[in-house]
Design an enzyme around this catalytic site. Structure first.
Site, PDB file in Angstrom:
ATOM      1  N   ASP A  82       8.519  -0.056  -3.723  1.00 37.51           N
ATOM      2  CA  ASP A  82       9.887   0.103  -3.238  1.00 37.51           C
ATOM      3  C   ASP A  82       9.864   0.355  -1.721  1.00 37.51           C
ATOM      4  O   ASP A  82      10.563  -0.288  -0.942  1.00 37.51           O
ATOM      5  CB  ASP A  82      10.508   1.314  -3.982  1.00 37.51           C
ATOM      6  CG  ASP A  82      11.984   1.487  -3.696  1.00 37.51           C
ATOM      7  OD1 ASP A  82      12.583   0.579  -3.097  1.00 37.51           O
ATOM      8  OD2 ASP A  82      12.536   2.532  -4.075  1.00 37.51           O
ATOM      9  N   LYS A 124      -2.963   5.446  -4.647  1.00 35.98           N
ATOM     10  CA  LYS A 124      -3.275   6.724  -4.010  1.00 35.98           C
ATOM     11  C   LYS A 124      -4.371   7.367  -4.871  1.00 35.98           C
ATOM     12  O   LYS A 124      -4.224   8.472  -5.420  1.00 35.98           O
ATOM     13  CB  LYS A 124      -1.989   7.580  -3.945  1.00 35.98           C
ATOM     14  CG  LYS A 124      -2.102   8.830  -3.122  1.00 35.98           C
ATOM     15  CD  LYS A 124      -2.196   8.583  -1.631  1.00 35.98           C
ATOM     16  CE  LYS A 124      -2.369   9.896  -0.881  1.00 35.98           C
ATOM     17  NZ  LYS A 124      -2.807   9.721   0.505  1.00 35.98           N
ATOM     18  N   ASP A 162      10.445  -2.644   1.592  1.00 34.67           N
ATOM     19  CA  ASP A 162      11.472  -2.495   2.639  1.00 34.67           C
ATOM     20  C   ASP A 162      10.831  -2.503   4.026  1.00 34.67           C
ATOM     21  O   ASP A 162      11.364  -3.085   4.967  1.00 34.67           O
ATOM     22  CB  ASP A 162      12.260  -1.196   2.444  1.00 34.67           C
ATOM     23  CG  ASP A 162      13.507  -1.432   1.585  1.00 34.67           C
ATOM     24  OD1 ASP A 162      13.560  -2.483   0.903  1.00 34.67           O
ATOM     25  OD2 ASP A 162      14.404  -0.585   1.581  1.00 34.67           O
ATOM     26  N   TYR A 216       9.994   6.373 -11.362  1.00 35.32           N
ATOM     27  CA  TYR A 216      11.432   6.155 -11.504  1.00 35.32           C
ATOM     28  C   TYR A 216      11.876   6.137 -12.970  1.00 35.32           C
ATOM     29  O   TYR A 216      13.058   6.239 -13.266  1.00 35.32           O
ATOM     30  CB  TYR A 216      11.864   4.845 -10.838  1.00 35.32           C
ATOM     31  CG  TYR A 216      11.661   4.798  -9.336  1.00 35.32           C
ATOM     32  CD1 TYR A 216      11.268   5.932  -8.625  1.00 35.32           C
ATOM     33  CD2 TYR A 216      11.858   3.624  -8.622  1.00 35.32           C
ATOM     34  CE1 TYR A 216      11.070   5.884  -7.262  1.00 35.32           C
ATOM     35  CE2 TYR A 216      11.668   3.577  -7.247  1.00 35.32           C
ATOM     36  CZ  TYR A 216      11.271   4.706  -6.572  1.00 35.32           C
ATOM     37  OH  TYR A 216      11.077   4.660  -5.218  1.00 35.32           O
ATOM     38  N   ASP A 274      -0.934   5.142   2.140  1.00 36.15           N
ATOM     39  CA  ASP A 274      -0.610   5.598   3.501  1.00 36.15           C
ATOM     40  C   ASP A 274      -1.233   4.663   4.540  1.00 36.15           C
ATOM     41  O   ASP A 274      -0.604   4.311   5.545  1.00 36.15           O
ATOM     42  CB  ASP A 274      -1.026   7.061   3.720  1.00 36.15           C
ATOM     43  CG  ASP A 274      -2.344   7.420   3.061  1.00 36.15           C
ATOM     44  OD1 ASP A 274      -2.897   6.586   2.307  1.00 36.15           O
ATOM     45  OD2 ASP A 274      -2.853   8.529   3.299  1.00 36.15           O
TER      46      ASP A 274
END
Ligand code: NAD
Length: 361
Positions: free
Chosen positions: A251, A195, A255, A146, A227
């Protein structure tokens, strides 16, 4: 102890929920013999209305001078509020980004707790939710994809977009230290999510996290690919204590984790820098649809205040007293509208604050 707290009531339901959190904190101060000094500042829409900008330098200085900041929420209805006619850097959300930057808040903490009394709101199957869960996502907030360089170019007649994901070892080390410190205050387990089978930044992440773990022999460390973590959060969330991860993975996972609790009005959050300083706020927004009606659920803000006592002031017992008061109020059958179910007693925002304060003894 003298606790100097800057409050940002903000917009929408913000002033209502912050008022109830102060009520509970004042009761804690009385019972445990602390002095709490609150100073309010404006941010977001309220600051635009008063000063024409979403955050003033003076407000930043007031926040910096405190030991911690307790916030309600900022923003209005983007389809109706005149604040959203302004250029993006003058809108309410710019205030939030501005204060995070000014205070160097690089670590975001979002607990996701399933309360037994609210298990019916959990969208998971009963055989999974019955074990309950109490996990915390520790997300790096100021680096990664980001904040990397980005551009869109045209190459051989094709539009091409480029985003870059970088982390240096210093950025990884400071968030890992926060993660392990916080795990020590909980069940002493860190799941570092990356990852590493694909990304170089994740391989460095994993190495640095292992180096930091060497200083915390009492905390168990495991690694998990992002994942798999997304699957495990709905398959068996009770396995997690602290999930430590980079910005974008955090992020998305935070959620997902808040969704599985099923109750947005209950979710606290904190953003910390490398001192004890932090900004504490509910995970939800300013709910302009119910503002000024005394129906908002103040519990997420009250639980954020509990996090403030634990992480900025090391007042673990006082934090536990607030969390216990929340459990007790739920057990006694009191509910605001958002968590109401048949057979329970419906209360408003200020009554919920009174009930919580009464249970701090
Ligand atoms: P929201 O979280 O404000 O509301 C979503 C839904 O949940 C609404 O129906 C609302 O009534 C309900 N809700 C939220 N909190 C509640 C509570 N404590 N008690 C009872 N019900 C509650 O999300 P939104 O509608 O997408 O956003 C509204 C505004 O909040 C926007 O301006 C947005 O930018 C802003 N926002 C601010 C923050 C922040 O300050 N950190 C975070 C998210 C959204």
């Amino acid at each position: 102890m003298r606790l100097q707290i800057t409050c940002i009531p903000g917009d929408g339901i913000g002033p209502e929920i912050v008022r109830e959190a102060k009520k509970v904190l004042e009761k804690v101060a009385k019972v445990y013999g602390h002095e709490m000094v609150f100073t309010d500042i404006l941010m977001g829409g309220a600051s635009i209305d008063a000063y024409g900008v979403p955050l003033t330098q003076e407000a930043i200085e007031t926040a910096k001078a405190a030991d911690a900041v307790l916030m309600g929420s900022i923003g209005g209805d983007p389809t109706k509020s005149p604040w959203y006619q302004l250029p993006p850097d003058k809108r309410p959300e710019a205030g939030l980004l501005g204060i995070r930057k000014a205070l160097n808040l690089f670590a975001n903490l979002r607990p996701a707790v399933l309360y037994e009394e609210l298990a019916a709101a959990c969208p998971l199957k009963e055989e999974i939710s019955k074990a309950g869960f109490d996990l915390l996502i520790m997300r790096e907030l100021t680096g990664g994809l980001y904040f990397g360089e980005r551009k869109t170019v045209v190459e051989n007649g094709l539009r091409k977009a480029i985003d870059t994901l970088t982390y240096d070892e210093g950025e990884i080390r400071r968030i890992a230290i926060k993660g392990f410190d916080i795990a020590r205050k909980r069940r002493k387990k860190v799941t570092s999510v990356d990852k590493a089978n694909v990304l170089d930044s994740s391989r460095l992440w994993r190495k640095v996290v292992e180096e930091v773990a060497a200083d915390y022999p009492d905390v168990k460390l495991e690694h998990m690919l992002v994942d798999n973590c997304a699957m495990q959060l709905v398959k068996d969330p009770s396995q997690f204590d602290v999930i430590l991860t980079e910005n974008m993975f955090g992020d998305i996972l935070s959620d997902e984790a808040s969704m599985v609790t099923g109750s947005i009005g209950m979710l606290a959050s904190a953003s910390l820098n490398d001192t004890k300083f932090g900004l504490y706020e509910p995970s939800h927004g300013s709910a302009p649809d119910i503002a000024g009606q005394d129906v908002a659920n103040p519990i997420a803000t009250v639980l954020s205040a509990a996090m403030m006592l634990r992480y900025s002031f090391d007042l673990d017992e006082e934090a536990k007293a607030i969390e216990e008061a929340v459990r007790q109020v739920l057990k006694d059958g009191y509910r605001t509208g958002d968590i109401f179910s048949e057979g329970m007693m419906r209360v408003g925002c200020s009554q919920m604050g009174d009930l919580l304060a009464e249970r701090i003894r």
